[in-house]
Scaffold this motif. Structure first.
Motif, PDB file in Angstrom:
ATOM      1  N   ALA A  54       0.847  -1.196   0.000  1.00 41.13           N
ATOM      2  CA  ALA A  54       0.000   0.000   0.000  1.00 41.13           C
ATOM      3  C   ALA A  54       0.879   1.241   0.000  1.00 41.13           C
ATOM      4  N   PHE A  55       0.455   2.232  -0.793  1.00 44.57           N
ATOM      5  CA  PHE A  55       1.175   3.504  -0.810  1.00 44.57           C
ATOM      6  C   PHE A  55       1.043   4.195   0.538  1.00 44.57           C
ATOM      7  N   ASN A  56       2.101   4.852   0.946  1.00 46.84           N
ATOM      8  CA  ASN A  56       2.140   5.600   2.199  1.00 46.84           C
ATOM      9  C   ASN A  56       2.275   7.096   1.875  1.00 46.84           C
ATOM     10  N   PRO A  57       1.283   7.936   2.255  1.00 49.95           N
ATOM     11  CA  PRO A  57       0.319   7.721   3.338  1.00 49.95           C
ATOM     12  C   PRO A  57      -1.129   7.493   2.914  1.00 49.95           C
ATOM     13  N   CYS A  58      -1.427   7.278   1.642  1.00 49.47           N
ATOM     14  CA  CYS A  58      -2.835   7.277   1.222  1.00 49.47           C
ATOM     15  C   CYS A  58      -3.532   5.936   1.410  1.00 49.47           C
ATOM     16  N   GLY A  59      -2.796   4.820   1.394  1.00 46.23           N
ATOM     17  CA  GLY A  59      -3.394   3.518   1.629  1.00 46.23           C
ATOM     18  C   GLY A  59      -3.955   2.817   0.412  1.00 46.23           C
ATOM     19  N   HIS A  60      -3.671   3.275  -0.797  1.00 49.63           N
ATOM     20  CA  HIS A  60      -4.121   2.569  -1.988  1.00 49.63           C
ATOM     21  C   HIS A  60      -3.262   1.322  -2.193  1.00 49.63           C
ATOM     22  N   MET A  61      -3.925   0.185  -2.379  1.00 48.30           N
ATOM     23  CA  MET A  61      -3.247  -1.094  -2.511  1.00 48.30           C
ATOM     24  C   MET A  61      -2.903  -1.389  -3.970  1.00 48.30           C
ATOM     25  N   ALA A  62      -1.731  -2.000  -4.176  1.00 48.55           N
ATOM     26  CA  ALA A  62      -1.317  -2.418  -5.512  1.00 48.55           C
ATOM     27  C   ALA A  62      -0.197  -3.447  -5.355  1.00 48.55           C
ATOM     28  N   SER A  63       0.251  -3.965  -6.469  1.00 48.27           N
ATOM     29  CA  SER A  63       1.331  -4.953  -6.443  1.00 48.27           C
ATOM     30  C   SER A  63       2.651  -4.280  -6.088  1.00 48.27           C
ATOM     31  N   LEU A  64       3.627  -5.090  -5.704  1.00 45.56           N
ATOM     32  CA  LEU A  64       4.936  -4.559  -5.334  1.00 45.56           C
ATOM     33  C   LEU A  64       5.588  -3.846  -6.510  1.00 45.56           C
ATOM     34  N   LYS A  65       5.494  -4.417  -7.716  1.00 51.60           N
ATOM     35  CA  LYS A  65       6.084  -3.763  -8.886  1.00 51.60           C
ATOM     36  C   LYS A  65       5.453  -2.405  -9.137  1.00 51.60           C
ATOM     37  N   THR A  66       4.145  -2.309  -8.889  1.00 57.35           N
ATOM     38  CA  THR A  66       3.438  -1.045  -9.141  1.00 57.35           C
ATOM     39  C   THR A  66       3.867   0.033  -8.165  1.00 57.35           C
ATOM     40  N   VAL A  67       3.849  -0.279  -6.875  1.00 57.36           N
ATOM     41  CA  VAL A  67       4.196   0.748  -5.879  1.00 57.36           C
ATOM     42  C   VAL A  67       5.668   1.125  -5.982  1.00 57.36           C
ATOM     43  N   ASP A  68       6.520   0.157  -6.317  1.00 55.81           N
ATOM     44  CA  ASP A  68       7.942   0.462  -6.441  1.00 55.81           C
ATOM     45  C   ASP A  68       8.193   1.362  -7.646  1.00 55.81           C
ATOM     46  N   THR A 102      -1.656  11.765  -4.102  1.00 55.78           N
ATOM     47  CA  THR A 102      -1.156  12.088  -2.772  1.00 55.78           C
ATOM     48  C   THR A 102       0.361  11.957  -2.762  1.00 55.78           C
ATOM     49  N   LEU A 103       1.047  12.946  -2.219  1.00 58.84           N
ATOM     50  CA  LEU A 103       2.501  12.888  -2.132  1.00 58.84           C
ATOM     51  C   LEU A 103       2.914  11.742  -1.223  1.00 58.84           C
ATOM     52  N   LEU A 104       3.886  10.968  -1.652  1.00 55.08           N
ATOM     53  CA  LEU A 104       4.326   9.810  -0.886  1.00 55.08           C
ATOM     54  C   LEU A 104       5.377  10.203   0.149  1.00 55.08           C
ATOM     55  N   ASP A 105       5.429   9.419   1.202  1.00 50.66           N
ATOM     56  CA  ASP A 105       6.416   9.642   2.248  1.00 50.66           C
ATOM     57  C   ASP A 105       7.820   9.451   1.674  1.00 50.66           C
ATOM     58  N   ALA A 106       8.704  10.395   1.935  1.00 52.84           N
ATOM     59  CA  ALA A 106      10.032  10.358   1.324  1.00 52.84           C
ATOM     60  C   ALA A 106      10.863   9.186   1.809  1.00 52.84           C
ATOM     61  N   LYS A 107      10.727   8.823   3.088  1.00 54.29           N
ATOM     62  CA  LYS A 107      11.547   7.748   3.650  1.00 54.29           C
ATOM     63  C   LYS A 107      10.924   6.373   3.440  1.00 54.29           C
ATOM     64  N   CYS A 108       9.596   6.317   3.462  1.00 48.45           N
ATOM     65  CA  CYS A 108       8.911   5.026   3.343  1.00 48.45           C
ATOM     66  C   CYS A 108       7.707   5.215   2.432  1.00 48.45           C
ATOM     67  N   PRO A 109       7.881   5.172   1.105  1.00 46.52           N
ATOM     68  CA  PRO A 109       6.781   5.466   0.187  1.00 46.52           C
ATOM     69  C   PRO A 109       5.702   4.405   0.142  1.00 46.52           C
ATOM     70  N   TYR A 110       5.982   3.207   0.611  1.00 50.22           N
ATOM     71  CA  TYR A 110       4.958   2.158   0.628  1.00 50.22           C
ATOM     72  C   TYR A 110       5.290   1.129   1.700  1.00 50.22           C
ATOM     73  N   VAL A 111       4.310   0.375   2.118  1.00 52.98           N
ATOM     74  CA  VAL A 111       4.491  -0.663   3.139  1.00 52.98           C
ATOM     75  C   VAL A 111       3.847  -1.958   2.657  1.00 52.98           C
ATOM     76  N   ARG A 112       4.322  -3.071   3.194  1.00 53.54           N
ATOM     77  CA  ARG A 112       3.726  -4.354   2.886  1.00 53.54           C
ATOM     78  C   ARG A 112       2.462  -4.531   3.707  1.00 53.54           C
ATOM     79  N   VAL A 113       1.406  -4.982   3.041  1.00 48.80           N
ATOM     80  CA  VAL A 113       0.103  -5.146   3.704  1.00 48.80           C
ATOM     81  C   VAL A 113       0.106  -6.474   4.442  1.00 48.80           C
ATOM     82  N   ILE A 114      -0.232  -6.430   5.734  1.00 53.22           N
ATOM     83  CA  ILE A 114      -0.289  -7.648   6.561  1.00 53.22           C
ATOM     84  C   ILE A 114      -1.707  -7.800   7.090  1.00 53.22           C
ATOM     85  N   PHE A 115      -2.438  -8.762   6.523  1.00 53.26           N
ATOM     86  CA  PHE A 115      -3.799  -9.030   6.990  1.00 53.26           C
ATOM     87  C   PHE A 115      -3.758  -9.884   8.241  1.00 53.26           C
ATOM     88  N   PRO A 116      -4.760  -9.745   9.116  1.00 52.23           N
ATOM     89  CA  PRO A 116      -4.783 -10.552  10.336  1.00 52.23           C
ATOM     90  C   PRO A 116      -5.018 -12.028  10.009  1.00 52.23           C
TER      91      PRO A 116
END
Length: 426
Positions: free
Chosen positions: A372-386, A412-426
């Motif tokens: 998911a993109f940080n900070p907006c939370g839109h989900m996509a594949s790793l290749k897409t967010v990277d 939405t402007l992405l976080d400079a240090k951490c532009p995306y995070v891995r989604v971890i479902f419960p």
């Protein structure tokens, strides 16, 4: 709508960044409201309407009294002073089609666009007063997009090779570069730049950008490529770059100072996931019935992040520090404060999560939304967010810095240090 195109008359498609799959958006101009499309198919026209510079040019004292204007011929007026204007006539080109882009809804415009404001806030985490103030400010802000911003010329036969040029011809078939606009003489005639410029970004290939992303360039009214000016509307032009071209490739971006367009070729879209595949992927995620580990209720991942999309208890939230997904629950904190994740106990901001639904923005054929993109939370594949996290956007009208990557689904402007995070479902 499927995003692969089978019509041989189709050159490609232009997508407006920031609308996450919405095919049309409301648009208000001069007191009237209408709907405009966020994706436009460039299709071969019944009759060629492309124009190219002719050998005819002459000087006039008043461009409104020129013979070109009287005879309804296409021309560019280069205003040198109050009493001197050079008229460069254009002639019909039977081998190309012209598509014009701009803020105007007038007939010469093929693709009408509106400003898409960059944001770095989740509206669910902002007070109603703050939202109302921001909306009022945005409504009364003057647009920085030209009414006739740019034009694309496409060969009517293979290879199509769409080319982008700054400025578009108005209702009188005229482009006028004022006295203060940068302009210069070349071996083939006069050339110039528009006030806020038309910028172009060419990726090496769709989905392929290394550690050092290529830079944005500016295109002139005759299609020459130049380095960026010191600021968006500086009077001094950048350096000409003869090794670069205004030919669009799959994934090229066009920035019109207020809105950014993505060009995708027909062949590129054929190799990308379809909108139906994204719908199926989202349905599979929701069919797994992810549970909130706190409220023990089932979460539903929405297509769009709107207040009316889901009940508050069903809306999934993601922690932008650790990537854990939960439902909304009480933290005992004020809005916009860091929240402690009850799973890993890390402090971080939270945002409502939703699926990235514009298939043209997805890189690769695997559309599994693992990040998911940080900070907006839109989900996509790793290749897409990277991929999108490596493209800096020239956001401001007066300067190019600070520039940073942005989420293509919402700008939405992405976080400079951490532009995306891995989604971890419960």
């Amino acid at each position: 709508m499927e995003n692969f195109l089978i019509d041989d008359d189709v050159y490609g498609q232009v997508f407006v960044l920031g609308y996450n799959g919405s095919e049309s958006v409301s648009y208000s101009q001069n007191g009237s409201s209408s709907m405009i499309s966020t994706r436009s198919v460039l299709r071969r026209k019944p009759q060629p309407n492309g124009v190219i510079p002719s050998s005819k040019h002459y000087m006039v004292t008043d461009p409104t009294s020129s013979a070109s204007l009287r005879d309804r011929r296409h021309f560019i007026a280069y205003v040198k002073s109050r009493t001197e204007t050079l008229i460069q006539e254009y002639q019909n080109d039977p081998f190309s089609d012209m598509f014009q882009v701009g803020r105007s809804t007038d007939k010469p415009i093929d693709v009408t666009v509106k400003d898409t404001r960059c944001s770095d806030l989740d509206t669910d985490e902002v007070s109603a007063d703050h939202q109302a103030a921001a909306a009022d400010k945005d409504q009364h802000r003057d647009s920085t997009i030209s009414r006739f911003a740019c034009r694309l010329l496409v060969n009517r036969t293979l290879p199509y090779q769409p080319r982008v040029f700054a400025a578009g011809f108005d209702n009188h078939r005229n482009i006028c570069l004022g006295e203060k606009a940068p302009k210069w003489a070349t071996e083939s005639g006069m050339d110039g730049l528009t006030t806020n410029g038309v910028l172009v970004f060419h990726p090496p290939a769709w989905g392929a950008i290394g550690e050092d992303a290529p830079g944005w360039l500016e295109v002139s009214v005759r299609g020459a490529m130049l380095s960026l000016r010191s600021s968006r509307s500086a009077k001094q032009r950048g350096q000409p770059l003869v090794s670069d071209s205004n030919v669009l490739r799959d994934g090229s971006l066009i920035d019109l100072c207020g809105v950014t367009l993505l060009y995708r070729t027909k062949e590129g879209l054929d190799q990308s996931p379809t909108s139906r595949e994204l719908d199926d992927r989202l349905a599979c995620l929701n069919a797994d019935r992810p549970q909130c580990p706190v409220g023990m209720n089932t979460l539903v991942i929405p297509r769009q992040r709107t207040h009316m999309a889901l009940k508050a208890s069903d809306q999934p939230y993601i922690y932008m520090t650790c990537g854990h997904v939960q439902g909304r629950h009480g933290w005992g904190d004020q809005p916009n404060k860091l929240k402690k994740c009850p799973i890993c106990f890390k402090d971080g901001s939270i945002v409502r999560m939703c699926m990235g639904m514009e298939a043209a923005f997805i890189v690769g054929q695997d559309s599994t939304p693992t990040h998911a993109f940080n900070p907006c939370g839109h989900m996509a594949s790793l290749k897409t967010v990277d991929y999108w996290s490596r493209i800096p956007f020239p956001h401001q009208a007066t300067a190019y810095k600070p520039s940073s990557p942005a989420c293509p689904f919402c700008i939405t402007l992405l976080d400079a240090k951490c532009p995306y995070v891995r989604v971890i479902f419960p």
